[in-house]
Design an enzyme around this catalytic site. Structure first.
Site, PDB file in Angstrom:
ATOM      1  N   HIS A 111      97.449 -68.577 -19.195  1.00  0.00           N
ATOM      2  CA  HIS A 111      96.724 -67.852 -18.570  1.00  0.00           C
ATOM      3  C   HIS A 111      96.747 -66.484 -19.575  1.00  0.00           C
ATOM      4  CE1 HIS A 111     100.816 -66.417 -16.643  1.00  0.00           C
ATOM      5  NE2 HIS A 111     100.465 -65.559 -17.655  1.00  0.00           N
ATOM      6  N   HIS A 149     102.361 -60.539 -12.560  1.00  0.00           N
ATOM      7  CA  HIS A 149     102.639 -59.534 -13.798  1.00  0.00           C
ATOM      8  C   HIS A 149     102.627 -58.065 -13.330  1.00  0.00           C
ATOM      9  CE1 HIS A 149     101.117 -63.100 -15.665  1.00  0.00           C
ATOM     10  NE2 HIS A 149     101.574 -62.726 -16.801  1.00  0.00           N
ATOM     11  N   HIS A 200     103.793 -66.894 -27.198  1.00  0.00           N
ATOM     12  CA  HIS A 200     103.534 -65.567 -27.206  1.00  0.00           C
ATOM     13  C   HIS A 200     104.277 -64.632 -27.000  1.00  0.00           C
ATOM     14  CE1 HIS A 200     102.321 -65.995 -22.817  1.00  0.00           C
ATOM     15  NE2 HIS A 200     102.010 -64.876 -22.911  1.00  0.00           N
ATOM     16  N   GLU A 215     107.187 -67.709 -20.310  1.00  0.00           N
ATOM     17  CA  GLU A 215     106.278 -68.163 -19.110  1.00  0.00           C
ATOM     18  C   GLU A 215     106.162 -69.817 -19.035  1.00  0.00           C
ATOM     19  OE1 GLU A 215     103.030 -64.566 -18.923  1.00  0.00           O
ATOM     20  OE2 GLU A 215     102.709 -66.309 -19.592  1.00  0.00           O
TER      21      GLU A 215
END
Ligand code: DHB
Ligand code: FE
Length: 278
Positions: A12, A59, A192, A239
């Site tokens: 995402h 988030h 990431h 994640e």
């Protein structure tokens, strides 16, 4: 009893929402990413799930750094997008399934997982964008049950605990007396890192090994501590814990229906995997 048709795990990234809003699916930058999705859409159109259990990390919308549950489950009749900005401008609300949510919560508490229960909950890009990628007309054909995992602020739940949470969710769905057909969606990752000295960090070797492990050796990642997973996949790449939860809902033996891996989408190595019970 309800049935799990399969698990879809997917990255995402907020800028996907901007690309959808601006119709950039065939733009050279975006095409290799969007081209990963038609097989998953076709599968969804064929198997026609009634419910999506969506495992993701919030988030900063419902839980900011001052209050951070390790696990939380939505039990609201409806979930609205409240993304922080650069996502899709308009997303229709998502129908909830409070009865199934409460069954999930009760089953998890019975198994000593103790999630925070949320009778009101907003959703962000980690929930909305996978849905919009799977059902681009945004006429959501499924009711939804959000499951939130803290992948944001230490201490994170261990990979082993996330995998076991998935197994417990699988048992909860199997013990639901309704005849719902369920798809489990896990969002986030793959490698990431958005902040600090290693901003921009990507680890293709690790990502591919991780994707591969979900097929035949799903507990592989549980040998790493969360600190090691951050080292290997990045501060946000962790994640991938959401992928482990989703994988845990399936039996040991699975069939891989589709896989796609593409670098980069924004700062992220994007992955997409569809597994079915074998
Ligand atoms: C990016 C990735 C994320 O997982 C996220 O939540 C926000 C931004 C990115 O690569 O830009
Ligand atoms: Fe994220």
């Amino acid at each position: 009893m309800a049935e799990i048709l399969g698990a879809i795990t997917v990255s995402h990234v907020p800028s996907i929402g901007g690309a959808i809003a601006r119709g950039l699916q065939n733009d050279p930058y975006w095409k290799p990413f969007f081209d990963g999705f038609p097989p998953v859409r076709d599968w969804l159109a064929r198997v026609r799930p009634d419910v999506a259990v969506v495992v993701y990390n919030d988030h900063g919308l419902n839980f900011f750094l001052d209050k951070m549950p390790t696990f939380a489950v939505g039990a609201a009749p409806e979930y609205r997008n409240a993304d922080e900005g650069w996502g899709i401008p308009v997303v229709p609300p998502f129908r909830g399934d409070p009865a199934l949510s409460w069954h999930l919560i009760e089953s998890l508490v019975d198994e000593e997982f103790d999630p925070v229960t949320c009778q009101e909950m907003t959703v962000d890009h980690a929930f909305t964008l996978p849905m919009a990628l799977f059902w681009p007309d945004m006429q959501w054909p499924v009711r939804t049950v959000p499951v939130v995992v803290n992948t944001v602020q230490a201490p994170l739940p261990s990979a082993a605990r996330c995998y076991r949470l998935g197994q417990a969710i699988g048992r909860a769905i199997a013990s639901w007396p309704g005849r719902e057909r369920v798809v489990v969606i896990g969002t986030g990752g793959l490698s990431h890192q958005l902040d600090g000295e290693r901003a921009g960090f990507i680890n293709k070797d690790f990502d591919l090994r991780f994707i591969d492990s979900l097929m035949n050796d799903p507990a592989w990642a549980t040998k790493y501590s969360t600190a090691e997973l951050v080292e290997l996949a990045g501060t946000q790449g962790v994640e991938l814990l959401n992928w482990l939860v989703a994988r845990g809902t399936l039996p040991a033996k699975v069939r891989q229906r589709h896989v796609n891996y593409h670098i980069p989408v924004s700062n992220t190595a994007s992955g997409l995997l569809l597994l079915e019970p074998a």
